[in-house]
Scaffold this motif. Sequence first.
Motif, PDB file in Angstrom:
ATOM      1  N   PRO A   1       0.820  -1.226   0.000  1.00  0.00           N
ATOM      2  CA  PRO A   1       0.000   0.000   0.000  1.00  0.00           C
ATOM      3  C   PRO A   1       0.848   1.267   0.000  1.00  0.00           C
ATOM      4  O   PRO A   1       0.543   2.226  -0.729  1.00  0.00           O
ATOM      5  CB  PRO A   1      -0.831  -0.130   1.285  1.00  0.00           C
ATOM      6  N   GLY A   2       1.890   1.284   0.793  1.00  0.00           N
ATOM      7  CA  GLY A   2       2.773   2.446   0.802  1.00  0.00           C
ATOM      8  C   GLY A   2       3.520   2.611  -0.500  1.00  0.00           C
ATOM      9  O   GLY A   2       3.691   3.733  -0.996  1.00  0.00           O
ATOM     10  N   LEU A   3       3.972   1.505  -1.083  1.00  0.00           N
ATOM     11  CA  LEU A   3       4.673   1.573  -2.362  1.00  0.00           C
ATOM     12  C   LEU A   3       3.750   2.071  -3.467  1.00  0.00           C
ATOM     13  O   LEU A   3       4.177   2.809  -4.362  1.00  0.00           O
ATOM     14  CB  LEU A   3       5.242   0.201  -2.712  1.00  0.00           C
ATOM     15  N   ALA A   4       2.478   1.681  -3.403  1.00  0.00           N
ATOM     16  CA  ALA A   4       1.511   2.183  -4.380  1.00  0.00           C
ATOM     17  C   ALA A   4       1.366   3.694  -4.243  1.00  0.00           C
ATOM     18  O   ALA A   4       1.312   4.424  -5.248  1.00  0.00           O
ATOM     19  CB  ALA A   4       0.169   1.486  -4.190  1.00  0.00           C
ATOM     20  N   GLN A   5       1.314   4.181  -3.005  1.00  0.00           N
ATOM     21  CA  GLN A   5       1.234   5.621  -2.763  1.00  0.00           C
ATOM     22  C   GLN A   5       2.467   6.350  -3.272  1.00  0.00           C
ATOM     23  O   GLN A   5       2.384   7.483  -3.752  1.00  0.00           O
ATOM     24  CB  GLN A   5       1.079   5.902  -1.274  1.00  0.00           C
ATOM     25  N   LEU A   6       3.603   5.699  -3.159  1.00  0.00           N
ATOM     26  CA  LEU A   6       4.858   6.316  -3.573  1.00  0.00           C
ATOM     27  C   LEU A   6       5.070   6.259  -5.085  1.00  0.00           C
ATOM     28  O   LEU A   6       6.069   6.763  -5.586  1.00  0.00           O
ATOM     29  CB  LEU A   6       6.031   5.619  -2.866  1.00  0.00           C
ATOM     30  N   GLY A   7       4.148   5.635  -5.812  1.00  0.00           N
ATOM     31  CA  GLY A   7       4.227   5.647  -7.263  1.00  0.00           C
ATOM     32  C   GLY A   7       4.793   4.398  -7.887  1.00  0.00           C
ATOM     33  O   GLY A   7       5.646   4.471  -8.776  1.00  0.00           O
ATOM     34  N   ALA A   8       4.331   3.230  -7.432  1.00  0.00           N
ATOM     35  CA  ALA A   8       4.719   1.980  -8.094  1.00  0.00           C
ATOM     36  C   ALA A   8       4.365   2.075  -9.576  1.00  0.00           C
ATOM     37  O   ALA A   8       3.349   2.672  -9.949  1.00  0.00           O
ATOM     38  CB  ALA A   8       4.005   0.796  -7.451  1.00  0.00           C
ATOM     39  N   VAL A   9       5.199   1.503 -10.438  1.00  0.00           N
ATOM     40  CA  VAL A   9       4.938   1.582 -11.871  1.00  0.00           C
ATOM     41  C   VAL A   9       3.622   0.870 -12.190  1.00  0.00           C
ATOM     42  O   VAL A   9       3.208  -0.054 -11.474  1.00  0.00           O
ATOM     43  CB  VAL A   9       6.096   0.982 -12.682  1.00  0.00           C
ATOM     44  N   PRO A  10       2.927   1.291 -13.256  1.00  0.00           N
ATOM     45  CA  PRO A  10       1.589   0.760 -13.532  1.00  0.00           C
ATOM     46  C   PRO A  10       1.501  -0.750 -13.647  1.00  0.00           C
ATOM     47  O   PRO A  10       0.502  -1.350 -13.261  1.00  0.00           O
ATOM     48  CB  PRO A  10       1.224   1.444 -14.855  1.00  0.00           C
ATOM     49  N   ASP A  11       2.523  -1.400 -14.196  1.00  0.00           N
ATOM     50  CA  ASP A  11       2.463  -2.845 -14.385  1.00  0.00           C
ATOM     51  C   ASP A  11       3.140  -3.624 -13.257  1.00  0.00           C
ATOM     52  O   ASP A  11       3.390  -4.819 -13.386  1.00  0.00           O
ATOM     53  CB  ASP A  11       3.076  -3.237 -15.730  1.00  0.00           C
ATOM     54  N   ALA A  12       3.418  -2.963 -12.147  1.00  0.00           N
ATOM     55  CA  ALA A  12       4.077  -3.635 -11.032  1.00  0.00           C
ATOM     56  C   ALA A  12       3.188  -4.733 -10.469  1.00  0.00           C
ATOM     57  O   ALA A  12       1.992  -4.533 -10.254  1.00  0.00           O
ATOM     58  CB  ALA A  12       4.423  -2.632  -9.938  1.00  0.00           C
TER      59      ALA A  12
END
Length: 296
Positions: free
Chosen positions: A53-64
């Motif tokens: 969840p935190g990594l998603a907030q920090l801008g995980a690449v779209p296909d991660a």
Amino acid sequence: MRAEIKRVAVIGAGTIGASWTAWFLSRGLTVVASDPSPEAPALIRRMVENAWPGLAQLGAVPDADPANWTFEPDPVRAVQGADFVQESAPERLMVKQPLLAAIDAVLPADVVIASSTSGLMASQLSASCAHPERVVIGHPFNPPHLIPLVEVVGGAKASAEAVAAAMAFYRTIGKHPIALAKEVPGHLANRLQAALWREAVHLVAEGVATVADVDAAISEGPGLRWALMGPHLTFHLAGGEGGMQHFLDHLLPAMRGWWADLGRPDVDAALGAALVAGVAEEAAGRDVRALAAARD
């Protein structure tokens, strides 16, 4: 050195390796992790799930894909097909040196091997490797999935190409790598931490302040500035319009006096017990997991 990196081998999947795995996955990379512990896959799974969840907030690449990892207990098999290796085995030369030699023996010579070691030197780690020129330090700060800094050190045997390739890779995946011009035990950031903590322990030992107040003196004061600027730029601002030159001319004499009075504490059993008790009081019943969650 290999420029396109899509598959990373994480060798050593404890706290640091699992955190690296989470970050690599958030950057859209494929990860194969390796560790001799049968508990390692569960640790990686927990780390990735908790961090995502935190990594998603920090801008995980779209296909991660948080599931884009596999586990292979044998490190030699784990590095097969890897474009980059991040080694995070226990901080013991007798463990890392033969491990890196075994990995080095089966990898193409254009694949960088980076060690997460917090204090060992690259020339020590690569001493038994057939290709020591591709072994570098890639030391993250804990937790690697959140802290940008990575210290890159080549030392006496690594090639400039390997250092440049590691720097480029870390920069590409959103890290802030810095390259050290020479090897020193503990690298750069840990030496700075050690210097500050030595004085923090000394002040507790001398009864100047409690453990909690020493911590607050950093977290509620200079630590807020250090999150934005390092010590040199901070003191450049402290010099006002005259900048660093004014600081040196007018404030350095006082600083030299403080330097002369800094302590060298002996952390014996009694002082160690005082530090443990002080931290427990400061934590106020919060366990390590709760404190880590609050920090993250």
